[in-house]
Every structure is written in structure tokens, then in C-alpha cells.
Scaffold this active site. Structure first.
Site, PDB file in Angstrom:
ATOM      1  CB  CYS A   1       6.917  -3.997   3.315  1.00  0.00           C
ATOM      2  SG  CYS A   1       5.710  -3.133   4.268  1.00  0.00           S
TER       3      CYS A   1
ATOM      4  CB  CYS B   1      -6.595   8.419   1.619  1.00  0.00           C
ATOM      5  SG  CYS B   1      -5.944   7.532   0.600  1.00  0.00           S
TER       6      CYS B   1
ATOM      7  CB  CYS C   1       5.315  -1.800   8.807  1.00  0.00           C
ATOM      8  SG  CYS C   1       5.422   0.113   8.331  1.00  0.00           S
TER       9      CYS C   1
ATOM     10  CB  CYS D   1      -9.885   3.120  -1.486  1.00  0.00           C
ATOM     11  SG  CYS D   1      -9.805   2.166   0.024  1.00  0.00           S
TER      12      CYS D   1
ATOM     13  CB  CYS E   1      -8.412   7.347   4.991  1.00  0.00           C
ATOM     14  SG  CYS E   1      -8.877   5.455   5.362  1.00  0.00           S
TER      15      CYS E   1
ATOM     16  CB  CYS F   1       6.800  -0.772   0.876  1.00  0.00           C
ATOM     17  SG  CYS F   1       8.204  -0.803   2.204  1.00  0.00           S
TER      18      CYS F   1
ATOM     19  NE  ARG G   1      10.304   3.280   6.639  1.00  0.00           N
ATOM     20  CZ  ARG G   1       9.360   2.292   6.765  1.00  0.00           C
ATOM     21  NH1 ARG G   1       8.169   2.303   6.854  1.00  0.00           N
ATOM     22  NH2 ARG G   1      10.168   1.116   6.928  1.00  0.00           N
TER      23      ARG G   1
END
Ligand code: SAM
Ligand code: DTB
Ligand code: SF4
Length: 329
Positions: A131, A63, A191, A56, A60, A100, A263
Site C-alpha cells: 500500500c 499533520c 483505502c 510537505c 493539513c 504501507c 481499520r
């Protein structure tokens, strides 16, 4: 007790006052709010699948999938449709009602979005809620997803606007709000939540919840993640959050967003049964279920079933939806 109003004008002082309550008083209030809107012994169950892993371009700091961090993760291409269908069927058999799908993109290209739309259609045909979390979306892309019948889009604010720049530099907090706006305006359920235990302070945690609660509509689903520390990421080795402080965050999220599913998300693998039980008492009523999150281990499913039995918790049944072609295949 009269029903608590759904508010979008929470001040930081009010939120900090909730955090400052004695633990028992805070949990009692959260449990009262919870019981006004939900069956306290029912938990919604979602299963995650990484449909495109690694490499990616974003940075972040938490991550495993950022190309900027050396975490030893193998990059993978977009998964073939059949693999996605097989994973969704297995999740459905295990009692999960929402599937998801996550992709390690800054944003989807229109071509890759079409491939994900095929996945969404196939999962819907199994009678499951859908999702996806694909990074930033344009307004048009959000509309395409809605047309395809997508139920939820996950896009987290992650942390407070003030702490955000210490975690991510390749896109802004404002970018995140804009994607949430596109999703909301397209009529897809939102979400959105965040991660705790990244070295943020108490004020950052209160600010994150304030940002979520003061959105024009509360996110229908609010994932509260405890940082899963991944070796090779900048946040590996950071001082984690006090577990009782984590429970307080769940309780405050429940009070601020009374109708949302809160959640208990990443990090359950590292939590004791007793800590999870406190989170459910504080108003968490959704989990990720299945052996994997996206790239890291999740709690063992047999263990989760035993924990639910010990707590008298039931998994929420699939919502009736006449638009869904249920249970084929
Ligand atoms: N690339 C997309 C994006 O960032 O929007 C979708 C996938 S991303 C992995 C989804 C969310 O998972 C992140 O926003 C973050 O809140 C959460 N997450 C990622 N890594 C995590 C970790 N190590 N611990 C806890 N939560 C994590
Ligand atoms: C969310 O808030 N948590 C999930 C989901 N949304 C996409 C992701 C957790 C990822 C945990 C780290 C990993 O497995 O890579
Ligand atoms: Fe990429 Fe999402 Fe990971 Fe950030 S959280 S590096 S955008 S996959």
C-alpha cells in the site's frame, strides 16, 4: 437474518438515524452485519513506514509534516531501498501482511514515483501486500502503480465536504475524489477514510461516512483515525471526540460498508484496551501494527499481542496470491 444489501445511496437522514440508535442496538446491528461478511475474531494487520518525511507543501491542520507548521520534525529524503526492505522484513517477521509506505508529498513527481515503484516491487517480492500513500495522483500515475503490482492506495477524504475547508486550504475535497477516481479506475484497491476528533460536529461525521459509502465502489479498506494531536499544528489542543461516539462511528461505518475492512487506525496509543475491544465489537477488523505510525508513536506491539490474546483475536494470515513471489530472503 438475510444478508444486508451493499448500498451506495445512503441518505443523511438514514445515517443520522443509525447514530441515534441506543448504543447497544447499534452495536448489535453492526456485529450482525460484521458476521455476515467476516470472521469476527480475525483482524487484518498492516505496518506503516514513512519513506519520505516532512517539508510537505500542504497545510493539513492535523499533520506534523506540513512545512507550514513548526512541529520540530526533521525532514528526511526518500529512504534508500535497503532500509525499506529491512523494515518490511521486520514487519513480516512480526506477523504483518501488508506494508504501507507514506510520503509527505502534495503529489509524486514521475521521477520519485519510479523510486517508489522499486520499493513496491521489492516489498511484493517478500510476499507482502503493498500500500502507498503519496498524495494526489494523475490517471497515468495510477496506471503506472497498478502495472507495478500495487495492491492498495491510501488517500483519505479526512472529513465532511462542509468541514474540509476549516482543516485544509491547499487542495479541495473534489481533488481528493478525483484521485480516488484515478485509483479506482486503474484497478487498485482503494483505502480511504478519515479523522475524527478535529472539532467537527456529529453531522460532519455522518457526512464523511455518507461520502465514503456512496462512492461508486466502497473503499476496500476504511481507516478511521482518531486525531493524534501534535504540538505545533493548528489542531493541537482541540476538544477531542467522546470515545463512545468514536465507537458509534466504527459501527455505522461497518453497517454502511459491510464488505470493507474498517481499520482502527491512528490514535490507538491513546486508547484503553476496553475502548479498542468495543471498536472490534463494533466491526473494526484491521489495525496498524508496529511501534510507529508515520511520525508518531503507535501502540506497543507486545501490548497488542497480549490484547489480541485476551480477546481471542487472531491476526489474519497473508492472502494466497500466485502472483507474489513468497518469502524470499
Ligand atoms: N501526503 C499524503 C496525503 O496526505 O495523502 C500521504 C500521507 S498523510 C500523513 C496520510 C493520512 O494520514 C492523512 O490523510 C490523514 O488522514 C492521516 N493523518 C495524518 N496526520 C494525522 C494525525 N495527526 N492524526 C490522525 N491521522 C492523521
Ligand atoms: C491513515 O488513514 N492513517 C495512517 C495512514 N493512513 C497513512 C497515517 C496516520 C498518521 C498519524 C500521524 C503520524 O504518525 O504522523
Ligand atoms: Fe502533507 Fe499528507 Fe501531511 Fe497533508 S497529510 S501535510 S499532504 S503529508
Amino acid at each position: 437474518m438475510s444478508e444486508a444489501a451493499v448500498r451506495h445511496d445512503w441518505t443523511l437522514e438514514e445515517i443520522e438515524a443509525l447514530f441515534a440508535l441506543p448504543f447497544n442496538d447499534l452495536l448489535f446491528r453492526a456485529q450482525q452485519v460484521h458476521r455476515q461478511h467476516f470472521d469476527p475474531n480475525e483482524v487484518q494487520v498492516s505496518t506503516l513506514l514513512s519513506v519520505k518525511t516532512g517539508a510537505c507543501p500542504e497545510d493539513c491542520g492535523y499533520c506534523s509534516q506540513s512545512a507550514k507548521h513548526d512541529t520540530g520534525l526533521e525532514r528526511e529524503r526518500l529512504l534508500p531501498l535497503e532500509e525499506v526492505i529491512a523494515a518490511a522484513k521486520a514487519a513480516r517477521e512480526a506477523g504483518s501482511t501488508r506494508f504501507c509506505m507514506g510520503a509527505a508529498w502534495r503529489n509524486p513527481t514521475d521521477k520519485s514515483l519510479e523510486r517508489v515503484i522499486e520499493m513496491i516491487r521489492a516489498v511484493r517480492d517478500l510476499g507482502m501486500e503493498t500500500c502507498v500513500t503519496l498524495g494526489m495522483l494523475s490517471a497515468e500515475q495510477a496506471r503506472r502503480l497498478r502495472e507495478a503490482g500495487l495492491d492498495y492506495y491510501n488517500h483519505n477524504l479526512d472529513t465532511s465536504p462542509e468541514f474540509y475547508g476549516s482543516v485544509i486550504t491547499t487542495r479541495t475535497f473534489e481533488d481528493r475524489l478525483e484521485t480516488l477516481r484515478h485509483v479506482r479506475e486503474a484497478g487498485i484497491n482503494v483505502c480511504a477514510g478519515g479523522i475524527l476528533g478535529m472539532g467537527e460536529g456529529p453531522r460532519d461525521r455522518a457526512r464523511l461516512l455518507q461520502e465514503l459509502a456512496n462512492l461508486p465502489e466502497h473503499p476496500q479498506s476504511v481507516p478511521v483515525n482518531m486525531l493524534v494531536q501534535v504540538e505545533g499544528t493548528p489542531l493541537f489542543g482541540v476538544d477531542g471526540i467522546d470515545p463512545l461516539e468514536f465507537v458509534r462511528n466504527i459501527a455505522v461505518a461497518r453497517i454502511l460498508m459491510p464488505r470493507s475492512h474498517v481499520r482502527l487506525s491512528a490514535g490507538r496509543h491513546e486508547m484503553s484496551d476496553e475502548l479498542q475491544a468495543l471498536c472490534f465489537l463494533a466491526g473494526a477488523n484491521s489495525i496498524f501494527y508496529g511501534e510507529r505510525l508515520l511520525t508518531t508513536d503507535n501502540a506497543d506491539t507486545g501490548h497488542d499481542r497480549r490484547l489480541f490474546d485476551r480477546l481471542g483475536i487472531r491476526m489474519q494470515a497473508a492472502p494466497a496470491d500466485e502472483h507474489k513471489v513468497c518469502c524470499g530472503g
